[in-house]
Design an enzyme around this catalytic site. Structure first.
Site, PDB file in Angstrom:
ATOM      1  N   ASP A 162      31.489  39.907  46.294  1.00 37.80           N
ATOM      2  CA  ASP A 162      32.550  38.945  46.594  1.00 37.80           C
ATOM      3  C   ASP A 162      33.128  38.468  45.268  1.00 37.80           C
ATOM      4  O   ASP A 162      32.493  38.601  44.212  1.00 37.80           O
ATOM      5  CB  ASP A 162      31.951  37.780  47.387  1.00 37.80           C
ATOM      6  CG  ASP A 162      32.991  36.722  47.726  1.00 37.80           C
ATOM      7  OD1 ASP A 162      34.135  37.095  48.047  1.00 37.80           O
ATOM      8  OD2 ASP A 162      32.667  35.534  47.654  1.00 37.80           O
ATOM      9  N   THR A 222      35.070  35.159  44.953  1.00 46.28           N
ATOM     10  CA  THR A 222      35.031  33.706  44.887  1.00 46.28           C
ATOM     11  C   THR A 222      33.605  33.209  44.774  1.00 46.28           C
ATOM     12  O   THR A 222      32.785  33.453  45.650  1.00 46.28           O
ATOM     13  CB  THR A 222      35.682  33.103  46.145  1.00 46.28           C
ATOM     14  OG1 THR A 222      37.008  33.585  46.260  1.00 46.28           O
ATOM     15  CG2 THR A 222      35.694  31.597  46.068  1.00 46.28           C
ATOM     16  N   LYS A 255      55.802  31.016  48.134  1.00 45.86           N
ATOM     17  CA  LYS A 255      55.174  31.103  46.817  1.00 45.86           C
ATOM     18  C   LYS A 255      55.637  29.988  45.896  1.00 45.86           C
ATOM     19  O   LYS A 255      55.753  30.181  44.682  1.00 45.86           O
ATOM     20  CB  LYS A 255      55.437  32.468  46.181  1.00 45.86           C
ATOM     21  CG  LYS A 255      54.868  33.629  46.978  1.00 45.86           C
ATOM     22  CD  LYS A 255      55.180  34.963  46.348  1.00 45.86           C
ATOM     23  CE  LYS A 255      54.644  36.097  47.209  1.00 45.86           C
ATOM     24  NZ  LYS A 255      54.983  37.423  46.669  1.00 45.86           N
ATOM     25  N   LYS A 307      57.661  23.911  41.682  1.00 40.77           N
ATOM     26  CA  LYS A 307      56.768  24.747  40.888  1.00 40.77           C
ATOM     27  C   LYS A 307      56.344  25.936  41.737  1.00 40.77           C
ATOM     28  O   LYS A 307      56.210  25.823  42.961  1.00 40.77           O
ATOM     29  CB  LYS A 307      55.542  23.964  40.425  1.00 40.77           C
ATOM     30  CG  LYS A 307      54.610  23.518  41.545  1.00 40.77           C
ATOM     31  CD  LYS A 307      53.445  22.720  40.988  1.00 40.77           C
ATOM     32  CE  LYS A 307      52.523  22.253  42.114  1.00 40.77           C
ATOM     33  NZ  LYS A 307      51.458  21.372  41.640  1.00 40.77           N
ATOM     34  N   LYS A 334      33.984  43.479  55.646  1.00 34.81           N
ATOM     35  CA  LYS A 334      33.095  43.657  54.498  1.00 34.81           C
ATOM     36  C   LYS A 334      31.869  44.467  54.891  1.00 34.81           C
ATOM     37  O   LYS A 334      31.473  45.406  54.196  1.00 34.81           O
ATOM     38  CB  LYS A 334      32.668  42.292  53.946  1.00 34.81           C
ATOM     39  CG  LYS A 334      33.762  41.498  53.246  1.00 34.81           C
ATOM     40  CD  LYS A 334      33.212  40.196  52.679  1.00 34.81           C
ATOM     41  CE  LYS A 334      34.285  39.411  51.941  1.00 34.81           C
ATOM     42  NZ  LYS A 334      33.763  38.177  51.312  1.00 34.81           N
TER      43      LYS A 334
END
Length: 1536
Positions: free
Chosen positions: A625, A627, A805, A823, A1058
């Site tokens: 993984d 994260t 985005k 931003k 996964k």
């Protein structure tokens, strides 16, 4: 929030909107557009069902509050739900409404049953442990064989001498294994008990109609009594040696005798009035009227969340006008205020007592006991904040919303009066998706008549999942919909697997081969013995007293089983005992390794499965993984470009990696750079304190090291740059959605809780620079700007989502002006800048952003725009009208946001480092050198995963990236065949580039090839595409394509995907796999892999609890795999081979003797020798080999990782090796028997009176002594490390047979016919001749072969051992081991810690640790990298590092910029001085870019100056704007 945000009707009066309150408003839409049936069709189905339910209920004429009428309405509504998927498995939960008749049995009880909330992840219970564990153990065929032999020995006819003694080995191994399994399972049991008995406030004294009264049956009572009994015994045993256990036992007795009375929980009002200032600051309650974030870090179902009523109204045009008006003004409310209350209240109860349909109240920091629908919260807007680290390892806060109709519920009496039902989808494991609806009937106050049927959709946004923790919210009131194993976390957990090592599985074949050999040996004995008794012309016929069987055939039959007992050592039970002991000791050594101990959290490497340590030495594929596993979950603001000036000093992982690949001594360079940064930090802090004595500035927290920025902020470079810097930091402090918390320490600290760790880093940097966010009020943000307290009114917040985005805030400044601050991703912001303006600034900022991106930093741009009052009000009318729409609400909101986010003026850009864990790049590099392939399976965006791939050495500059991507169709239906064809076409295209077709022959070749692919290609695939290529039809082609790529990155994948990827590789290529992760979403792949490793860090421990090994840092993986794994595999492979060898020598010596006695199963040796052979004489040396043997040291193992490849190729334990050792043992058994036999026959021992005393047992002494010496010498010859322990044990084992024989034969009562044998045998010269001759004859062939092999055909390890002997690795001994293992803060791998003034100081993270959250929900767009096809890898000038795309610029003062023409933008100056100053970090990365350039720079995503300079803003129609941007690509021509 005003009602105009979510009205019931799409018809809106624009004029009326002018008078709405201008408080903070948030634009909310789905964070990801769903496709297929999860998208528009789901939304349409929900509203169609509402209309059908209404139409059905209009047929009822009676009072709608009547239960019977409600049941009819429910039935009618159910009949209309034909579009629901899996209708038969959907569940409906009723609250204060009687169950319909079809849901009740004859006695009136519910016919549906739901799982209990009591969960069990342990494999055993006290009641099931013995039978279940025995069942698992006797799956081992050898144990069945040993049990059969024990049973045979009980029958004297087969020659067994002591049944009890023969059963001891089997009992020992079964008991030891059971104890080991019990210890492993005990940890899970303790956690289960702790969770099941955790407390929660549940509503009592009311009737939950969904479940019947919990009547505990006899079986459950028996199980509970058994568990209590055994638990009491265990606690009593523990209390004998543990003082803590003794105190706990006393406390339990006291509680049982005098249970404490529960103190009533204070009411909500009491709680609020008692809150202190600190709590009020920390909680969103009361600080604002409308503050909640829509961009939750989940995949929200795109169902609108309109204001009340949530119905689709179909009325005649000219009738019921008053009803229409009343409905528009109606507030959703499920409470029936006419219903009497019965005195229900919330009371503490255990988790295991919770049922589906219960009301529960949760308080701050509570963990969720089940999957709960939120009805109301302490926040007026119904928002609450949760932490999901137990689910996905992420510690950032996520926002959840209460359903609108439940927000009036505050007290227990409200729950009693609430009448509604929830129609829910069935339990399913998707953590990011939920579909349901809450339905109720509500009276209209202004009108009489029947109540209105109301419906509100429920999504994952309204659900709290089991395992989450409530944060920053005083309380939450909800109802339980899923319990126990129906909850999403348990659906993803799966069944705890029982893993067996590969050697153990392969050893079964060797055992079966020995079974076959033993069978033929016994068969030969039976046949020969039967034939011998059948002969009538032999001495046996005349002189013996008759066969034991009475007939030759029966004698042969008995002989067969007698031989089975006599020769049973050919399948040695002692081997299994020794292996259990060896593996246990290996696990203890792994746990004791101080080099894998992580002091900050007191975490060693914990083996949870003790029997698979050898599997760790055969790993070929690692699935990781991202994260929390590769990254630290820490975002740090490192650099910025403001008004054309670059600021910030940093030394990143990516930069260190580039220097290392270029041959630079990164350790020396890192020391030098860190010293420069430490000095810059001191100067920056001193400058900041001169400008403003900021009480919230702490030396350890600052990450933006920029003394030049501080100087410019003080005005040293002129007013223009000072004003630009102030504007930039003010924009960071205003454009966000974080929650500020003030700690009353001395000095005080201002901490931030954010949905995105990027946002937290930005706001924290603004705080450090003097722009401190103090908190939120009802309509804005309170700031302290350079010591001056200010209030900024936030008019609107347009939040981030994956398609936009970017995020924007519309702010009313203190001077009354309105500004829009935006931003987002650099390409998105550049496309929205005002055309023709700021040309020089845009070019310079683009150059800086490209440099930042090449350092591995995540970049984004900041821009602003001034709005007139008229512009804002006009836009707000359109915005509110879009927010009121029921159809295509998300698209309309996005289109309206597009209109205002135009003609922006660029302020600058930021660069944030997503911190890798210490030593990750070097760990991945060394694992790659070992031949291990590492794949990353993550839920993050493609661009983010690729960026991390470059930072941690998974990807390199010359690698071409294959991007497998099938675009999701926006249509309702998708033709699966079309998708398969499209996926197959893509796979075929890339496979042909590698010269393969994906056939079975290609697969066979791939299985045999264990070489790592060349570092020329990497593959990237997203979860949607993975769905199609994992189908059985395409799986093989996809697997073969991945086999050709050095690195594979699977992005946007679910937990199930996964596990599917791991299974595909494990089963498809027949390789050993290892999965490593830190969250509950990694549990599936951890359990699927051969070896599962969990990161037990500051995040959730769900993965660690389900793993086979728990470590604290990813960097420890290299030591676990390359050192302990390789050692364990090599040791066990050699130990097992030697064990089979020694038993062949011993057993066949007995077999050769039987030739001379007609195979009548007469023992050659005294029975004591047979018992002690595998206990004392030979087992300990081979056991020590399995525990202590080392071919090379741990330091050399890490320095030469290529040694690990023998494990990948599985060469330490093969069938060829097995048969070679068996053949060697067979040869040596011949020598060990026949040489002593020939000597003994010619020189027999006699007594003093000359009588012959030669017998079989004295011949056995001639055979046994040299045999033991040979076996132990052979084991020493195969052992690499002769330390004092091994030499001592071998010496004792060899001498023990002499010592035992001398003592044993001196005791007449014990030895019998063997009395005085020692003196007689040891006095014979022939014995000593045999003793010295036999070992030479046995061991010389082995010695000669090993000598030739090591001299002329050496293995890699032989060469390395010789180099080590020559002193070529002496430098490793003089270097602290932690430098070799990587991870000390002095290494290049941890270079990003350079901003600390003392780089050796292990400090806590400067900011709160966050997870790299789902990138759909980041308000910051990371520096994405390109994904290219397999063509045109190099540049046109044939260089591997093609021309640098950045426009070469000097630091001289540029020409004046043209007039920036929009009125109202006076803040943007025409001229900007370029400051000619030394910037070490900036100059260093610029210089490195002249030699090194990633090949992915031509992407339409990567932040390159050449690309950004080509992007111009557009005034095209909104509907055409996004498609134009999506088509923008600089690589389009290259692909064509």
């Amino acid at each position: 929030m005003t009602n105009s945000l979510h009205p019931a009707s799409a018809t809106v009066d624009p004029d009326a909107l002018e008078h709405t309150d201008l408080g903070t408003q948030r634009s909310r839409w789905a964070t990801r557009r769903m496709t297929i049936k999860s998208g528009g069709s789901k939304r349409k189905a929900l509203f169609d069902r509402q209309a059908k339910t209404r139409a059905a209920n209009e047929k009822n004429d009676g009072d709608q509050r009547d239960p019977e009428a409600q049941n009819q309405a429910a039935s009618a509504g159910d009949e209309g739900e034909e579009e629901d998927e899996d209708e038969a498995t959907n569940r409906t939960v009723f609250f204060n409404i009687p169950l319909p008749d079809h849901l009740k049995d004859e006695e009136g009880n519910p016919i549906l049953t739901y799982p209990r909330n009591k969960i069990r992840t342990a494999k055993y219970t006290p009641l099931s442990f013995i039978p279940k564990n025995l069942w698992f153990q006797f799956h081992n065929i050898a144990n069945v064989f040993f049990l059969f032999l024990v049973i045979l020995v009980f029958f004297p006819i087969f020659g067994g001498e002591n049944p009890g003694l023969n059963s001891v080995p089997l009992i020992f191994i079964v008991v030891v294994t059971a104890i080991k399994d019990a210890i492993e399972d005990y940890r899970r049991t303790v956690l289960d008990i702790e969770l099941n008995n955790a407390t929660v406030h549940r509503l009592v004294h009311w009737t939950n109609v969904n479940v019947s009264d919990d009547q505990v049956g006899l079986w459950r009572q028996f199980k509970k009594a058994t568990s209590t009994f055994f638990g009491g015994i265990w606690r009593a045993i523990q209390s004998l040696w543990s003082k803590k256990a003794k105190e706990e036992r006393v406390r339990r007795k006291q509680l049982k005798l005098a249970p404490p009375e529960e103190e009533p929980r204070a009411s909500i009002e009491t709680q609020r009035t008692k809150r202190n200032i600190r709590d009020s600051l920390a909680s969103p309650f009361g600080n604002r009227d409308s503050f909640h974030s829509a961009a939750n870090d989940i995949q929200m179902t795109p169902v609108p969340s309109p204001s009340t009523p949530h119905i689709r109204i179909q009325l005649p045009e000219d009738e019921d006008a008053r009803r229409v008006q009343a409905l528009q003004n109606l507030t959703s409310d499920v409470i029936n205020y006419q219903r009497p209350v019965q005195g229900a209240r919330f009371k503490k109860d255990t988790w295991k007592s919770i049922n589906v349909g219960d009301f529960v109240r949760l308080y701050s920091d509570d963990e969720m006991p089940a999957d709960i629908i939120i009805l109301s919260t302490s926040d007026p807007d119904g928002a609450c904040y949760v932490e999901t680290k137990n689910l996905d390892g992420e510690t950032n806060l996520k926002v959840r919303q209460a359903v609108r109709c439940g927000r009036p519920l505050k007290h227990a009496r409200d729950c009693e009066r609430a009448e509604f039902r929830i129609e829910s989808e069935p339990p399913q494991p998707n953590l990011y998706k939920y579909n349901g609806a809450i339905k109720w009937q509500q009276a209209i106050p202004e009108l009489s008549g029947e109540p209105e049927d109301m419906t509100e959709p429920i999504t994952i946004d309204n659900m709290l999942l089991r395992g989450c923790n409530l944060r920053n919210t005083e309380w939450v009131l909800g109802v339980v919909v899923f319990t126990g194993h129906d909850t999403k976390i348990m659906q993803n957990a799966g069944i705890t697997p029982t893993k067996r090592s590969r050697i153990a599985r392969e050893m079964n074949f060797s055992v079966i081969c020995n079974f076959v050999i033993l069978f033929f040996m016994c068969l030969i004995a039976a046949i020969v013995n039967g034939v011998s008794w059948a002969k009538t012309d032999s001495s046996l016929y005349y002189f013996d007293f008759g066969s034991i069987g009475g007939s030759p055939s029966m004698s042969g039959f008995i002989t067969f089983f007698a031989a089975l007992i006599c020769l049973q050592n050919l399948i040695p039970i002692s081997l299994y005992i020794t292996l259990e002991i060896v593996r246990t000791l290996q696990a203890i050594f792994i746990w004791s390794d101080v080099e894998m101990y992580y002091e900050p959290i007191d975490q060693p490497c914990i083996p949870k499965s003790w029997n698979i340590s050898d599997d760790v030495g055969q790993i070929e594929y690692i699935f990781s993984d991202k994260t929390g596993t590769l990254t630290q979950n820490v975002m740090e603001f490192k650099k910025a470009s403001i008004n054309g000036q670059p600021y910030g000093e940093a030394y990143t992982e990516a930069q260190a990696g580039m220097q290392k690949r270029a041959g630079v001594d990164v350790e020396a360079e890192g020391e030098k750079i860190r010293a420069e940064i430490a000095d810059a930090k001191v100067r920056a802090l001193a400058g900041l304190r001169r400008i403003n004595d900021n009480p919230y500035l702490h030396d350890d927290d600052i990450t933006f090291i920029a003394p030049d920025f501080v100087a410019d902020l003080s005005g040293e470079s002129g007013m223009d740059q000072q004003e630009a810097n102030e504007k930039f930091m003010l924009a960071l402090a205003l454009c966000h959605t974080v929650i500020a918390e003030r700690s009353f320490d001395d000095p005080p600290k201002m901490k931030f809780k954010a949905q995105s760790p990027d946002e937290e880093a930005l706001v924290a940097t603004a705080r450090d620079m003097g722009f401190v966010v103090l908190g939120h009020s009802s309509d804005g943000i309170n700031l302290n700007v350079m010591g001056d307290d200010r209030h900024y009114q936030i008019l609107n917040t347009i939040e981030f989502n994956s398609s936009r985005k970017r995020m924007s805030s519309i702010v009313r400044m203190p001077n009354g002006k309105i500004k829009l601050i935006c931003k987002g991703a650099d390409s998105v912001i550049y496309a929205r800048l005002k055309r023709g303006e700021q040309q020089s600034l845009r070019k310079e900022t683009a150059d800086h952003l490209e440099l930042f991106a090449r350092e591995g930093l995540r970049t984004l741009c900041i821009a602003e725009k001034e709005l007139t009052e008229q512009q804002y009000r006009s836009w707000k009318k359109e915005h509110d009208a879009a927010a009121a729409a029921l159809d295509e609400r998300e698209e309309k909101l996005e289109a309206v946001a597009e209109t205002i986010e135009q003609d922006l003026y660029l302020l600058g850009g930021t660069a944030i480092e997503d911190r890798l864990q210490d030593g990750v790049p070097d760990t991945i590099a060394i694992l790659g050198d070992a031949g291990i392939k590492l794949w990353v399976l993550t839920g993050d965006k493609v661009e983010t995963a690729i960026n991390i791939g470059f930072s941690c050495n998974l990807l390199n500059n010359s690698m071409d990236l294959i991007h497998l991507k099938i675009d999701e169709s926006d249509g309702v239906e998708v033709n699966e065949e079309t998708m398969y064809e499209q996926a197959e076409k893509e796979l075929d295209r890339y496979l042909h580039a590698f010269g393969i077709e994906g056939s079975d022959q290609d697969l066979k070749a791939a299985i045999k090839n264990h070489e790592p692919p060349p570092p020329t290609h990497g593959l990237v695939i997203d979860g949607y595409t993975l769905r199609w290529v994992l189908d059985e039809r395409l799986r093989q082609k996809f697997l073969l394509l991945c086999k050709q790529c050095r690195s594979v990155l699977c992005c946007r994948v679910s937990p199930a995907q996964k596990a599917s990827v791991v299974a595909m590789v494990k089963n498809g290529l027949d390789v050993m796999t290892l999965s490593i992760g830190d969250g509950a979403n990694d549990v599936a792949m951890i359990q699927e892999a051969d070896v599962g490793v969990g990161i037990a860090g500051v995040e959730g421990r769900q993965a660690a609890m389900s793993s086979d090994y728990a470590i604290a840092q990813f960097r420890f993986l290299q030591r676990l795999v390359l050192v302990h794994g390789r050692w364990s595999y090599r040791r066990l492979g050699e130990s097992i081979s030697n064990f089979f060898y020694k038993n062949v020598v011993w057993t066949f010596a007995i077999f050769w003797w039987m030739i001379y006695c007609h195979f009548d199963i007469t023992y050659l040796f005294d029975y004591s020798y047979i018992l002690l052979f595998n206990v004392v004489f030979t087992s300990v040396p081979v056991g020590l080999m399995g525990v202590f043997d080392q071919d090379v040291s741990d330091k050399v193992s890490l320095a030469v990782p290529q040694l690990y490849r023998r494990g990948i190729e599985r060469l330490e334990w093969t069938q060829v090796k097995f048969w070679l050792y068996m053949s060697d043992g067979l040869y040596q058994s011949v020598i060990c028997f026949f040489v002593p036999y020939l000597f003994f026959q010619a020189a027999r021992p006699v007594t003093d009176n000359g009588l012959d005393i030669a017998d079989r047992m004295r011949l056995g002494a001639y055979v046994a002594h040299p045999a033991v010496f040979v076996i132990n010498g052979y084991i020493m010859m195969n052992t690499y490390q002769w330390d004092w322990i091994l030499l001592l044990v071998v010496f004792i084992s060899d001498m023990f047979i002499f010592l035992f024989t001398g003592i044993y034969t001196s005791i007449e009562s014990a030895s019998g016919f063997y009395y005085h044998a020692a003196a007689e045998v040891y006095g014979e010269a022939s014995f000593w001749a045999v003793f010295f001759l036999v070992p030479i004859m046995c061991l010389f062939p082995r010695f000669a072969i090993k000598s030739v092999q090591k001299v002329y055909f050496p293995y890699d390890v032989d060469i390395i051992r010789e180099q080590e002997r020559l002193g070529m690795f002496k430098h490793l001994s003089s270097t602290p081991l932690d430098k070799e293992v990587v991870g000390d803060h002095k290494t290049a791998g941890s270079a990003s810690s350079s901003n600390s003034s003392n780089h050796n100081n292990n400090k806590k993270p400067r900011h709160q640790v966050f997870g790299s959250v789902d990138e759909d929900l980041r308000p910051i767009y990371p520096p994405s990298t390109a994904t290219r096809t397999t063509t045109h890898q190099h540049s046109q000038n044939n260089s591997d590092s093609t021309g640098y795309t950045m426009n070469r610029m000097s630091l001289e003062v540029p020409g004046q910029q043209g007039q920036q023409g929009q009125q109202g933008q006076q803040g943007h100056r025409a001229g900007r001085p370029s400051l000619d100053r030394v910037r070490p970090s900036y100059d260093r990365i610029r210089a490195s870019m002249d030699q090194v350039r990633p090949s992915f720079e031509a992407s339409n995503d990567f932040t390159s100056a050449a690309r950004l300079s080509r992007i111009e803003s557009s005034h095209s129609a909104i509907g055409r704007f996004r498609p134009r941007l999506r088509g923008l690509s600089l690589t389009k021509s290259a692909h064509n």
